[in-house]
Write a protein that holds these residues in place. Structure first.
Motif, PDB file in Angstrom:
ATOM      1  N   GLY A 215       0.763  -1.236   0.000  1.00  0.00           N
ATOM      2  CA  GLY A 215       0.000   0.000   0.000  1.00  0.00           C
ATOM      3  C   GLY A 215       0.796   1.290   0.000  1.00  0.00           C
ATOM      4  O   GLY A 215       0.229   2.366  -0.096  1.00  0.00           O
ATOM      5  N   ALA A 216       2.131   1.204   0.103  1.00  0.00           N
ATOM      6  CA  ALA A 216       2.920   2.439   0.146  1.00  0.00           C
ATOM      7  C   ALA A 216       4.369   2.155  -0.252  1.00  0.00           C
ATOM      8  O   ALA A 216       4.845   1.022  -0.153  1.00  0.00           O
ATOM      9  CB  ALA A 216       2.874   3.059   1.532  1.00  0.00           C
ATOM     10  N   LYS A 217       5.044   3.208  -0.686  1.00  0.00           N
ATOM     11  CA  LYS A 217       6.451   3.125  -1.049  1.00  0.00           C
ATOM     12  C   LYS A 217       7.145   4.368  -0.517  1.00  0.00           C
ATOM     13  O   LYS A 217       6.585   5.465  -0.549  1.00  0.00           O
ATOM     14  CB  LYS A 217       6.600   3.041  -2.566  1.00  0.00           C
ATOM     15  N   LEU A 218       8.372   4.193  -0.033  1.00  0.00           N
ATOM     16  CA  LEU A 218       9.145   5.278   0.568  1.00  0.00           C
ATOM     17  C   LEU A 218      10.400   5.528  -0.259  1.00  0.00           C
ATOM     18  O   LEU A 218      11.106   4.589  -0.610  1.00  0.00           O
ATOM     19  CB  LEU A 218       9.539   4.886   2.002  1.00  0.00           C
ATOM     20  N   PHE A 219      10.644   6.787  -0.577  1.00  0.00           N
ATOM     21  CA  PHE A 219      11.866   7.222  -1.246  1.00  0.00           C
ATOM     22  C   PHE A 219      12.555   8.194  -0.291  1.00  0.00           C
ATOM     23  O   PHE A 219      11.902   9.101   0.229  1.00  0.00           O
ATOM     24  CB  PHE A 219      11.545   7.944  -2.560  1.00  0.00           C
ATOM     25  N   PHE A 220      13.859   8.024  -0.082  1.00  0.00           N
ATOM     26  CA  PHE A 220      14.535   8.919   0.850  1.00  0.00           C
ATOM     27  C   PHE A 220      15.984   9.133   0.446  1.00  0.00           C
ATOM     28  O   PHE A 220      16.581   8.331  -0.267  1.00  0.00           O
ATOM     29  CB  PHE A 220      14.460   8.381   2.280  1.00  0.00           C
ATOM     30  N   GLN A 221      16.530  10.262   0.899  1.00  0.00           N
ATOM     31  CA  GLN A 221      17.914  10.627   0.625  1.00  0.00           C
ATOM     32  C   GLN A 221      18.326  11.690   1.647  1.00  0.00           C
ATOM     33  O   GLN A 221      17.499  12.520   2.033  1.00  0.00           O
ATOM     34  CB  GLN A 221      18.038  11.182  -0.798  1.00  0.00           C
ATOM     35  N   GLY A 222      19.579  11.671   2.061  1.00  0.00           N
ATOM     36  CA  GLY A 222      20.073  12.667   3.011  1.00  0.00           C
ATOM     37  C   GLY A 222      20.008  14.071   2.424  1.00  0.00           C
ATOM     38  O   GLY A 222      20.165  14.262   1.220  1.00  0.00           O
ATOM     39  N   ASN A 223      19.768  15.070   3.286  1.00  0.00           N
ATOM     40  CA  ASN A 223      19.658  16.442   2.797  1.00  0.00           C
ATOM     41  C   ASN A 223      20.616  17.417   3.486  1.00  0.00           C
ATOM     42  O   ASN A 223      20.602  18.598   3.212  1.00  0.00           O
ATOM     43  CB  ASN A 223      18.215  16.959   2.915  1.00  0.00           C
ATOM     44  N   HIS A 224      21.445  16.939   4.420  1.00  0.00           N
ATOM     45  CA  HIS A 224      22.435  17.767   5.128  1.00  0.00           C
ATOM     46  C   HIS A 224      21.800  18.927   5.893  1.00  0.00           C
ATOM     47  O   HIS A 224      22.433  19.950   6.108  1.00  0.00           O
ATOM     48  CB  HIS A 224      23.504  18.301   4.170  1.00  0.00           C
TER      49      HIS A 224
END
Length: 106
Positions: free
Chosen positions: A21-30
């Motif tokens: 039911g869901a998907k997560l996209f993530f990346q560091g942003n400092h």
């Protein structure tokens, strides 16, 4: 995060985790805080349903954000399904745990 280019960059370059039911996209942003966007899949009902689903997601995130590590850009893609608060809270907990963004709570 409001810039369309930043969100698209995260879809292409970010790390991914998914659950039913869901998907997560993530990346560091400092930065010292997280920037979060909740979006719905293209085939997700009408505007009322999409807005309700995003409201549920934002509230679930608000309740658990103190348990998360800081300094990330996060996009949560929501697919059609049951829109119940407890279910959404569980989805986010599973996603953040898989991504390694959830702090250990003892």
């Amino acid at each position: 995060m409001k810039d369309k280019k930043e969100i698209q960059r995260l879809f292409k370059e970010g790390k991914k985790c998914s659950c039913e039911g869901a998907k997560l996209f993530f990346q560091g942003n400092h930065l010292s805080h997280n920037r979060v966007v909740f979006t719905c899949a293209r085939n997700y009902g009408n505007a009322v349903q999409r807005n309700y689903s995003r409201r549920l997601s934002r509230e679930a995130y608000r309740l658990m954000k103190h348990q998360l590590f800081s300094g990330y850009d996060i996009v949560v893609l929501i697919y059609p399904g049951k829109d119940e608060f407890q279910e959404r809270l569980k989805q986010l907990q599973v996603l953040f745990k898989k991504a390694g963004l959830l702090r250990r709570t003892e």
